[in-house]
Design an enzyme around this catalytic site. Structure first.
Site, short mmCIF file in Angstrom:
data_model
loop_
_atom_site.label_atom_id
_atom_site.label_comp_id
_atom_site.label_asym_id
_atom_site.label_seq_id
_atom_site.Cartn_x
_atom_site.Cartn_y
_atom_site.Cartn_z
N ASN A 88 -25.50 -33.26 25.48
CA ASN A 88 -25.87 -32.43 24.33
C ASN A 88 -27.32 -32.67 23.90
O ASN A 88 -27.87 -33.76 24.06
CB ASN A 88 -24.90 -32.66 23.17
CG ASN A 88 -24.78 -34.10 22.74
OD1 ASN A 88 -24.84 -35.02 23.55
ND2 ASN A 88 -24.64 -34.32 21.45
N ILE A 89 -27.88 -31.61 23.32
CA ILE A 89 -29.23 -31.68 22.74
C ILE A 89 -29.17 -31.01 21.37
O ILE A 89 -28.58 -29.93 21.23
CB ILE A 89 -30.24 -30.89 23.58
CG1 ILE A 89 -30.45 -31.57 24.91
CG2 ILE A 89 -31.58 -30.79 22.86
CD1 ILE A 89 -31.53 -30.89 25.70
N GLU A 90 -29.78 -31.63 20.39
CA GLU A 90 -29.93 -31.01 19.07
C GLU A 90 -31.42 -31.02 18.74
O GLU A 90 -32.14 -31.95 19.11
CB GLU A 90 -29.15 -31.83 18.03
CG GLU A 90 -27.65 -31.86 18.33
CD GLU A 90 -26.94 -33.04 17.70
OE1 GLU A 90 -27.60 -33.87 17.04
OE2 GLU A 90 -25.72 -33.14 17.86
N GLU A 103 -21.34 -29.44 28.09
CA GLU A 103 -20.80 -28.62 29.18
C GLU A 103 -21.82 -27.56 29.60
O GLU A 103 -21.99 -27.26 30.79
CB GLU A 103 -19.50 -27.93 28.74
CG GLU A 103 -18.34 -28.89 28.48
CD GLU A 103 -18.28 -29.37 27.02
OE1 GLU A 103 -19.34 -29.55 26.38
OE2 GLU A 103 -17.16 -29.56 26.53
N CYS A 128 -14.88 -27.68 23.18
CA CYS A 128 -14.81 -26.87 21.95
C CYS A 128 -14.67 -25.40 22.33
O CYS A 128 -14.86 -25.00 23.49
CB CYS A 128 -16.06 -27.09 21.11
SG CYS A 128 -17.52 -26.28 21.77
N CYS A 131 -17.66 -23.82 24.15
CA CYS A 131 -17.79 -24.18 25.57
C CYS A 131 -16.71 -23.50 26.41
O CYS A 131 -16.97 -23.11 27.55
CB CYS A 131 -17.74 -25.69 25.76
SG CYS A 131 -19.25 -26.48 25.18
ZN LIG Z 1 -18.84 -27.47 23.19
#
Ligand SMILES: [Zn+2]
Length: 296
Positions: A88-90, A103, A128, A131
């Site tokens: 993940n990237i935020e 994902e 989630c 995804c």
């Molecule tokens: Zn997700």
């Protein structure tokens, strides 16, 4: 070994830690080929699925989550037998919809590497809804096997029943299938040519805005991202986010970005320039070169 993997290595079974450390050299960006996987299996005596689940802490080390500080790793296994890690990237200070899920990162990694079918997604926690919808856009997406710790493996159709996807919108060549949407632009600039090539391979059946981003670091290395749309629109992956995800996997700091190019089609019904600038400016104080090209 890259420093970012130190904590992850401590979480692995000892035999796997010993076997995987030589792969985590300075060039490692989350790709392990089928031959290397076979060797890891031989060294660890692990079943393939057990091995892939055990490798997730390595994928999670590729994450950049300044908002949640929650590192999520995922692995996409292609038909070739190679695996592609993602995380993940935020984006600091930006709206949450700019985030990239693990994902999506893993799938885009496989796509940029030329995989045409993803057979398996390995992830630590149940994917989630966002995804699930993103995976459903893939070629044979409903058949992608989802592997979770302490749960039986099941295809996406189990996690996303009554799905709405590309076939409902009469799209017969979904994400990962060969795309070729040539754009015309007269340029000798290698970075622009690279972006043009990726835009021609992008997936934008709903807006026809074939688009790509290339980011260049001060040492001349380039990192690309293609636009990947979704039948449900919101889980679409922006090319800037995909390029930042590529950089992150390669362990490059966003402050190293020296030049950024977005190419998009003149015939798209939307433009990605505003979204791309917002994302870029959250991590690097440089201007985005925005180039509009004519479709062939
Ligand atoms: Zn997700």
């Amino acid at each position: 070994m890259q420093d970012r993997f130190l904590k992850s290595i401590a979480k692995l079974p000892e035999s796997l830690a010993t076997a995987v450390v030589p792969l985590l050299d300075k060039d490692f960006a989350g790709h392990i080929d089928a031959q290397q996987l076979t060797e890891l299996q031989a060294q660890t005596q692990m079943e393939l699925n057990e091995l892939l689940l055990a490798l997730l802490p390595i994928a999670a080390a590729l994450a950049r989550p300044p908002i949640s500080e929650f590192h999520v790793g995922a692995i996409a296994k292609g038909k070739s037998g190679d695996i592609y890690m993602g995380a993940n990237i935020e984006l600091p200070g930006e709206a949450l919809f700019h985030s990239v899920h693990a994902e999506q990162s893993a799938i885009s990694h496989a796509w940029l590497s030329g995989e045409t079918i993803i057979e398996d997604i390995i992830v630590n926690a149940s994917p989630c809804g966002h995804c699930r919808q993103f995976i459903n856009e893939l070629v044979e997406g409903s058949k992608v096997n989802i592997h979770l710790p302490s749960q039986d493996t099941a295809p996406l159709s189990h996690y996303l029943p009554y799905a709405f996807g590309p076939s409902d919108l009469n799209i017969s060549a979904p994400l990962l299938s060969k795309q070729q949407h040539n754009l015309i632009l007269d340029s000798n600039d290698p970075m622009i040519i690279e972006a043009l090539d990726h835009a021609s391979l992008s997936y934008a059946p709903y807006t026809k805005n074939f688009a790509a981003v290339v980011l260049e670091t001060k040492d001349g290395a380039t990192y690309c991202g293609r636009y990947a749309e979704n039948a449900a629109f919101n889980p679409s992956m922006q090319p800037m986010q995909m390029a930042l995800s590529t950089m992150s996997r390669h362990n490059r700091d966003f402050s190293e970005i020296n030049r950024a190019v977005l190419i998009e089609s003149s015939k798209g019904v939307v433009s990605l320039v505003g979204a791309a600038m917002d994302a870029l400016h959250s991590v690097a104080p440089i201007e985005l070169e925005h180039i509009v090209a004519e479709p062939e």
